[in-house]
Design a protein around this motif. Structure first.
Motif, PDB file in Angstrom:
ATOM      1  N   UNK A 183      -2.581  16.160   7.495  1.00 22.78           N
ATOM      2  CA  UNK A 183      -3.784  16.936   7.204  1.00 22.78           C
ATOM      3  C   UNK A 183      -4.124  17.931   8.314  1.00 22.78           C
ATOM      4  N   UNK A 184      -3.593  17.709   9.499  1.00 25.87           N
ATOM      5  CA  UNK A 184      -3.954  18.573  10.628  1.00 25.87           C
ATOM      6  C   UNK A 184      -3.386  19.981  10.545  1.00 25.87           C
ATOM      7  N   UNK A 185      -2.349  20.157   9.754  1.00 26.68           N
ATOM      8  CA  UNK A 185      -1.715  21.457   9.578  1.00 26.68           C
ATOM      9  C   UNK A 185      -1.393  21.636   8.095  1.00 26.68           C
ATOM     10  N   UNK A 186      -0.820  22.765   7.745  1.00 24.66           N
ATOM     11  CA  UNK A 186      -0.420  22.986   6.358  1.00 24.66           C
ATOM     12  C   UNK A 186       1.023  22.548   6.181  1.00 24.66           C
ATOM     13  N   UNK A 187       1.216  21.464   5.437  1.00 21.89           N
ATOM     14  CA  UNK A 187       2.575  21.033   5.101  1.00 21.89           C
ATOM     15  C   UNK A 187       2.845  21.458   3.668  1.00 21.89           C
ATOM     16  N   UNK A 188       3.961  22.145   3.461  1.00 23.91           N
ATOM     17  CA  UNK A 188       4.214  22.735   2.151  1.00 23.91           C
ATOM     18  C   UNK A 188       5.696  22.725   1.837  1.00 23.91           C
ATOM     19  N   UNK A 189       6.019  22.519   0.569  1.00 30.92           N
ATOM     20  CA  UNK A 189       7.399  22.557   0.100  1.00 30.92           C
ATOM     21  C   UNK A 189       7.411  23.310  -1.232  1.00 30.92           C
ATOM     22  N   UNK A 190       8.041  24.463  -1.244  1.00 29.33           N
ATOM     23  CA  UNK A 190       8.002  25.333  -2.425  1.00 29.33           C
ATOM     24  C   UNK A 190       8.491  24.641  -3.693  1.00 29.33           C
ATOM     25  N   UNK A 191       9.618  23.937  -3.593  1.00 32.41           N
ATOM     26  CA  UNK A 191      10.210  23.339  -4.787  1.00 32.41           C
ATOM     27  C   UNK A 191       9.886  21.861  -4.931  1.00 32.41           C
ATOM     28  N   UNK A 230       0.816  -1.214   0.000  1.00 28.17           N
ATOM     29  CA  UNK A 230       0.000   0.000   0.000  1.00 28.17           C
ATOM     30  C   UNK A 230       0.850   1.264   0.000  1.00 28.17           C
ATOM     31  N   UNK A 231       2.114   1.147  -0.340  1.00 26.84           N
ATOM     32  CA  UNK A 231       3.005   2.307  -0.411  1.00 26.84           C
ATOM     33  C   UNK A 231       2.750   3.051  -1.717  1.00 26.84           C
ATOM     34  N   UNK A 232       1.847   4.035  -1.681  1.00 28.51           N
ATOM     35  CA  UNK A 232       1.461   4.684  -2.924  1.00 28.51           C
ATOM     36  C   UNK A 232       1.134   6.168  -2.811  1.00 28.51           C
ATOM     37  N   UNK A 233       1.424   6.775  -1.659  1.00 30.94           N
ATOM     38  CA  UNK A 233       1.238   8.221  -1.519  1.00 30.94           C
ATOM     39  C   UNK A 233       2.608   8.877  -1.463  1.00 30.94           C
ATOM     40  N   UNK A 234       2.842   9.858  -2.340  1.00 28.35           N
ATOM     41  CA  UNK A 234       4.172  10.437  -2.517  1.00 28.35           C
ATOM     42  C   UNK A 234       4.199  11.897  -2.063  1.00 28.35           C
ATOM     43  N   UNK A 235       5.248  12.245  -1.303  1.00 29.36           N
ATOM     44  CA  UNK A 235       5.546  13.639  -0.949  1.00 29.36           C
ATOM     45  C   UNK A 235       6.909  13.955  -1.545  1.00 29.36           C
ATOM     46  N   UNK A 236       6.992  15.020  -2.330  1.00 26.53           N
ATOM     47  CA  UNK A 236       8.258  15.373  -2.947  1.00 26.53           C
ATOM     48  C   UNK A 236       9.028  16.388  -2.099  1.00 26.53           C
ATOM     49  N   UNK A 237      10.344  16.200  -2.066  1.00 25.78           N
ATOM     50  CA  UNK A 237      11.255  17.095  -1.347  1.00 25.78           C
ATOM     51  C   UNK A 237      12.386  17.482  -2.289  1.00 25.78           C
ATOM     52  N   UNK A 238      13.400  18.162  -1.753  1.00 23.36           N
ATOM     53  CA  UNK A 238      14.547  18.585  -2.556  1.00 23.36           C
ATOM     54  C   UNK A 238      15.786  17.717  -2.355  1.00 23.36           C
ATOM     55  N   UNK A 239      15.779  16.888  -1.310  1.00 22.95           N
ATOM     56  CA  UNK A 239      16.983  16.124  -0.990  1.00 22.95           C
ATOM     57  C   UNK A 239      16.634  14.941  -0.097  1.00 22.95           C
ATOM     58  N   UNK A 293      13.962  14.677  -4.026  1.00 24.49           N
ATOM     59  CA  UNK A 293      13.829  13.567  -3.096  1.00 24.49           C
ATOM     60  C   UNK A 293      12.358  13.268  -2.931  1.00 24.49           C
ATOM     61  N   UNK A 294      12.052  12.188  -2.209  1.00 23.40           N
ATOM     62  CA  UNK A 294      10.651  11.831  -2.019  1.00 23.40           C
ATOM     63  C   UNK A 294      10.471  10.967  -0.782  1.00 23.40           C
ATOM     64  N   UNK A 295       9.258  11.044  -0.245  1.00 27.39           N
ATOM     65  CA  UNK A 295       8.807  10.147   0.817  1.00 27.39           C
ATOM     66  C   UNK A 295       7.576   9.443   0.284  1.00 27.39           C
ATOM     67  N   UNK A 296       7.559   8.122   0.383  1.00 25.73           N
ATOM     68  CA  UNK A 296       6.400   7.351  -0.061  1.00 25.73           C
ATOM     69  C   UNK A 296       5.878   6.547   1.120  1.00 25.73           C
TER      70      UNK A 296
END
Length: 480
Positions: A346-354, A157-166, A333-336
């Protein structure tokens, strides 16, 4: 195994000649004869049909002066006389004078497909011409397309991706998610592991060389399942008992999670002992924690036998972090993770500009396609197995080699001055690196003592490249 170092005069066009110490040569050879034979034995770089454009920029000495004046003094460089690299093509790099080098380090396990791979370059250039950056607040197909393709490479079930820079950013996010999801703070990591140099990741990094004297809380460093220097050898289950002891005696009995590399890159290409990860994952999950697989270096087909390092241990993590090979040099980079765990943000605003930048994700999707199209995972397995076998044969010849380890094109060669005491050969490895550079081979080093060669080349490495690398190492060691 037929030793690769055997050759005859009829094979004169073949690159490798079996090097010998000068003391092994007949005493009645003249100096000229010695020089001729030495030149004959000298390993030759494989042919490569590419000529870089002439370089007209500043010299290495000029750049070095600017670095000293304007860049952080903490920035290091390899070699006594730093290289000014100005061009690259696939597994080769070129300096300011147009000299070609075999890249056996891959920008620290980062160059996956090869330097300036035309498919990756084309994807980045085409996307940059249309739209270089917007933000994930707007829609763009490149971000969604790559996330879909990336999730398809992961199990369960590893299928939700968050992108990062490193990779550091990815690990920071993964640690925070584990703590938020479980409601607990304690994280267990492994001694000798490296996960980044930001606030949280410096805490889970377990090498004093990379840790400043700043507040680092809620982290416990477990006994490393080190198959070369560890107290239990290759018995992974025995090492795992230390994690259970930490949970029982060092925490409230509940933890946020574990973070571990399947093969410790900075730690000297240390592959965790068999049986360790399944036993440890079981301990962590019983204590309510999540299992984080740091695939920053071992991911994206590098180990050959599998696409991800954790797959070689027959485990499925709750969170996977990645970078380096994901973009072939692009800063991404990424977190899956699973949909359930992903909801904690979802409880707060998580954001990454790039994070999820269109140009980066378009390039990274091209990387995935090249890995599949050119069968780079298979190549990493075939060439890596050949290279490891050759390096193991070299160990039989040179006492300075204490251990050869790793998988695919993520290999380590540990140098020691005494095999019984396993005394780190710190000075010797620097000398060998310098001499291999002179022969045209660029290689990395790591390990806590700085005595391990890190061999992490682009996955387009060939058997001829592998033979040249081994020949250069053999020749240099024979001349010591």
């Amino acid at each position: 195994m037929q030793r690769i170092f055997q050759s005859t005069l009829s094979q004169r066009n073949f690159w490798l000649r079996r090097p010998r110490c000068l003391s092994q040569l007949a005493h009645n050879h003249t100096q000229n004869t010695l020089e001729e034979e030495d030149d004959f034995l000298l390993p030759k770089i494989p042919h490569f049909d590419y000529i870089p454009l002439p370089y007209t920029g500043p010299s290495a000495s000029e750049i070095l002066e600017k670095r000293k004046e304007y860049l952080s003094p903490s920035i290091l460089h390899l070699y006594k006389n730093p290289l000014n690299l100005v061009d690259g093509k696939m597994q080769y790099l070129y300096d300011e004078n147009g000299r070609r080098y075999l890249d056996a380090f891959g920008g620290i396990a980062t160059v996956c497909c090869g330097h300036c791979h035309p498919d990756v370059v084309e994807a980045i250039v085409n996307q940059t011409r249309r739209l270089q950056h917007s933000t994930v607040l707007y829609l763009h197909h490149a971000i969604a397309d790559f996330a879909e393709a990336l999730a398809a490479k992961l199990p369960g079930d590893l299928k939700v991706v968050f992108f990062t820079n490193s990779g550091t950013e990815a690990n920071e996010l993964a640690l925070m998610m584990a703590r938020l999801y479980t409601g607990f703070h304690d994280i267990i990591s492994l001694r000798n592991g490296y996960h980044g140099n930001a606030a949280g990741t410096m805490g889970v990094t377990a090498q004093s060389n990379f840790k400043f004297n700043v507040v680092q809380t809620g982290v416990h460093h477990a006994l490393n399942p080190d198959q070369y220097r560890g107290v239990f050898g290759s018995d992974g289950v025995k090492y795992a008992r230390d994690v259970q002891d930490i949970i029982d005696y060092g925490t409230c009995g509940r933890v946020a999670g574990l973070i571990a590399e399947a093969i410790q890159g900075v730690g000297g290409i240390m592959e965790l002992a068999p049986g360790y990860l399944p036993a440890v994952y079981n301990c962590i999950r019983k204590a309510g924690g999540l299992c984080i697989a740091d695939e920053v270096q071992s991911g994206f087909a590098r180990i050959g036998s599998h696409f991800w390092g954790f797959e070689a241990h027959d485990v499925v993590p709750d969170i996977v972090t990645m970078a380096k090979g994901i973009g072939n040099g692009i800063p991404i980079g990424a977190v899956v993770t699973t949909p359930e765990i992903a909801k904690v943000l979802m409880g707060r605003t998580y954001f990454n500009t790039f994070g999820g930048n269109p140009a980066c994700t378009a390039g990274a999707l091209a990387v995935l396609k090249v890995i599949e199209k050119e069968k780079l995972q298979e190549n990493a397995f075939v060439v890596g197995s050949h290279l490891k076998e050759c390096l193991t044969s070299l160990k039989e010849k040179h006492e300075i080699i204490g251990d050869v380890r790793g998988r695919g094109l993520m290999l380590g060669v540990e140098l020691v001055t005494d095999r019984q005491l396993k005394t780190p050969a710190k000075a010797e490895i620097l000398h060998i690196m310098e001499q291999m550079r002179e022969l045209g081979v660029l290689i990395g080093k790591g390990g806590f003592h700085g005595n391990v060669f890190r061999i992490t080349p682009p996955l387009c490495f060939t058997k001829e490249d592998a033979d040249f690398l081994v020949g250069a190492m053999d020749y240099t060691m024979s001349k010591m």
